[in-house]
Write a protein that holds these residues in place. Structure first.
Motif, PDB file in Angstrom:
ATOM      1  N   TRP A  36       0.664  -1.128  -0.062  1.00 23.38           N
ATOM      2  CA  TRP A  36       0.066  -0.147  -0.053  1.00 23.38           C
ATOM      3  C   TRP A  36       1.043   1.231  -0.149  1.00 23.38           C
ATOM      4  CZ3 TRP A  36       0.340   3.549   3.734  1.00 23.38           C
ATOM      5  CH2 TRP A  36       1.296   3.315   5.053  1.00 23.38           C
ATOM      6  N   THR A  37       2.079   1.176   0.285  1.00 21.91           N
ATOM      7  CA  THR A  37       2.871   2.352   0.557  1.00 21.91           C
ATOM      8  C   THR A  37       3.265   2.925  -1.028  1.00 21.91           C
ATOM      9  OG1 THR A  37       5.134   1.130   0.758  1.00 21.91           O
ATOM     10  CG2 THR A  37       3.961   1.837   2.936  1.00 21.91           C
ATOM     11  N   SER A  42      -1.638   6.324  -1.924  1.00 27.96           N
ATOM     12  CA  SER A  42      -1.094   6.283  -0.538  1.00 27.96           C
ATOM     13  C   SER A  42      -1.106   7.358   0.270  1.00 27.96           C
ATOM     14  CB  SER A  42       0.174   5.719  -0.447  1.00 27.96           C
ATOM     15  OG  SER A  42       0.828   5.665   0.477  1.00 27.96           O
TER      16      SER A  42
END
Length: 80
Positions: A36-37, A42
């Protein structure tokens, strides 16, 4: 899901754990949990995204740094 390892007498984790399998499994878990980063939406700042990008590359490179003779306490685990 976790599991418990029961050591017998003078056994150590190195005696019962395949180190390379452990490293690869750890890397997969870390990469999946930090995917997800790197997504465009994000909430991280560009600076923090870059830190995670570098960290994730170190995680991907980790298995190539070690071999079957490596002991668990010799591994330098990367951190973000």
């Amino acid at each position: 899901m976790g599991y418990e390892i029961v050591l017998k007498d003078n056994e150590t984790l190195d005696d019962v754990v395949d180190v390379m399998d452990y490293i690869r499994s750890w890397c997969i878990d870390v990469l999946q949990s930090t995917d997800w980063t790197q997504l465009p939406d994000s909430p991280l700042s560009d600076e923090n995204k870059e830190k995670y990008r570098v960290f994730r590359q170190k995680v991907r490179d980790l298995p190539a740094k070690y071999n079957d003779d490596t002991k668990l306490d010799e591994i330098e685990w990367p951190s973000p």
